[in-house]
Write an enzyme that holds these catalytic residues in place. Structure first.
Site, PDB file in Angstrom:
ATOM      1  N   LEU A 242       0.993  -1.203  -0.030  1.00 25.38           N
ATOM      2  CA  LEU A 242      -0.194  -0.019  -0.053  1.00 25.38           C
ATOM      3  C   LEU A 242       1.009   1.138  -0.065  1.00 25.38           C
ATOM      4  O   LEU A 242       1.080   2.127   0.989  1.00 25.38           O
ATOM      5  CB  LEU A 242      -0.819  -0.074   1.459  1.00 25.38           C
ATOM      6  CG  LEU A 242      -2.125   1.190   1.218  1.00 25.38           C
ATOM      7  CD1 LEU A 242      -2.817   0.926  -0.039  1.00 25.38           C
ATOM      8  CD2 LEU A 242      -2.973   0.673   2.386  1.00 25.38           C
ATOM      9  N   HIS A 243       1.353   1.522  -1.151  1.00 25.40           N
ATOM     10  CA  HIS A 243       2.259   2.485  -1.446  1.00 25.40           C
ATOM     11  C   HIS A 243       2.191   3.870  -0.793  1.00 25.40           C
ATOM     12  O   HIS A 243       2.983   4.399   0.039  1.00 25.40           O
ATOM     13  CB  HIS A 243       2.794   2.724  -2.587  1.00 25.40           C
ATOM     14  CG  HIS A 243       3.121   1.474  -3.544  1.00 25.40           C
ATOM     15  ND1 HIS A 243       4.175   0.592  -3.611  1.00 25.40           N
ATOM     16  CD2 HIS A 243       2.583   0.693  -4.379  1.00 25.40           C
ATOM     17  CE1 HIS A 243       4.276  -0.523  -4.208  1.00 25.40           C
ATOM     18  NE2 HIS A 243       3.061  -0.426  -4.802  1.00 25.40           N
TER      19      HIS A 243
END
Ligand code: RIB
Ligand code: CA
Length: 314
Positions: A242-243
């Site tokens: 989940l950048h």
């Protein structure tokens, strides 16, 4: 909680961008002065629409969304529908936005805001290719000393790349813009793949969003169910990285992350390593340490923060 951060979010939504924007809008420590859209995951017409959809999901149709660059400084646009779907926000059914798109260009908004607000008071949260930010710095170099910091998701080193063996998507799409930003002398906090690959949207964590029982919670779970499938397949993991929310989480709880000041250079000459961020992690050169590069994260603490904050949205 006291207001600690006045920010502009530059973004190419993108499911993970969407969660980062929601986290910012759910957090009273943060005032979002505007959202500037850039071409990246999908073309600009979709990223600006998606940014408005996310604002309205959060009940923030009052926010200002601006459209910026339609393509990188030099190279042709490369998009990532294979990850984000053809809309760039596949997963939940979100209504077409009714809030207006601002008529001011994103780059003009960035410059006007930075020249108006107190010196050192504005943080830029960069979640996509750095084209808008580079254009603002090139158009008006006087903004550079006025920027408090640029906190960006981009690059990678120990983890390699995710769009080529050497390069991460945001940097790869516009390496010339990234080079300009890293050389501008602005304080940078960098969230590379080395840290974002440690925050995985496991089934349990996605379920926690769904269990919030809110529109935002179920939309977030649907966004992640769609977004993670490509990386789960690629990396064989439970969940995908989940950048972009790492950027906003850093503003809220910097101690979740750890890293070090390093020199970072961006490759713009070789096709083989185009867009690679060469991080001098071991300090073997005397090149200026132009970025605080994060490498570790308390991933449980990250998701606890995210879930707790998103719970306040409708
Ligand atoms: O490489 C990951 C980055 O590229 C994220 O910002 C994602 O949204 C895409 O823009
Ligand atoms: Ca992004």
């Amino acid at each position: 909680m006291t207001l600690n951060h006045k920010i502009v979010i530059d973004t190419d939504p993108g499911q993970d961008d969407a969660v980062a924007i929601l986290l910012a809008l759910a957090s009273p420590e943060i005032e979002v002065l505007g959202i500037t859209a850039v071409a990246g995951n999908v073309p600009l017409a979709l990223t600006e629409t998606n940014a408005r959809k996310i604002c309205e999901l959060a009940g923030r149709g009052d926010l200002k969304v601006f459209a910026g660059a339609q393509r990188p400084l030099v190279r042709p646009l490369v998009t990532a529908e294979y990850v984000h779907g053809k809309t760039g926000l596949d997963g939940p059914e979100l209504p077409e936005p009714s809030m207006p798109l601002q008529t001011t260009h994103a780059v003009d908004f960035l410059i006007e805001t930075l020249m108006r607000e107190d010196v050192g008071s504005i943080t830029i949260c960069a979640l996509g290719p750095l084209t808008n930010i580079a254009l603002a710095l090139i158009r008006e170099p006087d903004i550079a000393p006025r920027i408090r910091q640029i906190v960006l998701m981009g690059g990678g080193f120990f983890e390699g790349g995710n769009v080529t063996p050497a390069a991460e998507f945001n940097i790869y799409v516009d390496p010339h813009a990234a080079k300009a930003v890293y050389e501008a002398g602005v304080p940078i906090v960098m969230m590379p793949l080395d840290v974002t690959h440690k925050v995985l949207t496991t089934a349990k964590r996605v379920e926690a969003f769904r269990a919030l029982g809110t529109k935002t919670g179920s939309a977030t779970a649907a966004l992640l169910d769609f977004f993670e499938r490509f990386d789960e397949e690629k990396y064989g993991t439970d969940g995908g990285p989940l950048h972009d929310p790492c950027v906003v989480a850093y503003l809220l709880k910097p101690d979740l992350f750890d890293g070090r000041e390093c020199n970072v250079e961006v490759e713009t000459m070789s096709e083989l390593t185009m867009g690679m961020t060469v991080i001098d992690w071991w300090g073997v050169t005397d090149r200026p340490r132009n970025a605080l590069v994060m490498r570790t994260v308390d991933h449980d603490g990250f998701f606890e923060l995210l879930t707790e904050r998103l719970a306040v949205l409708p």
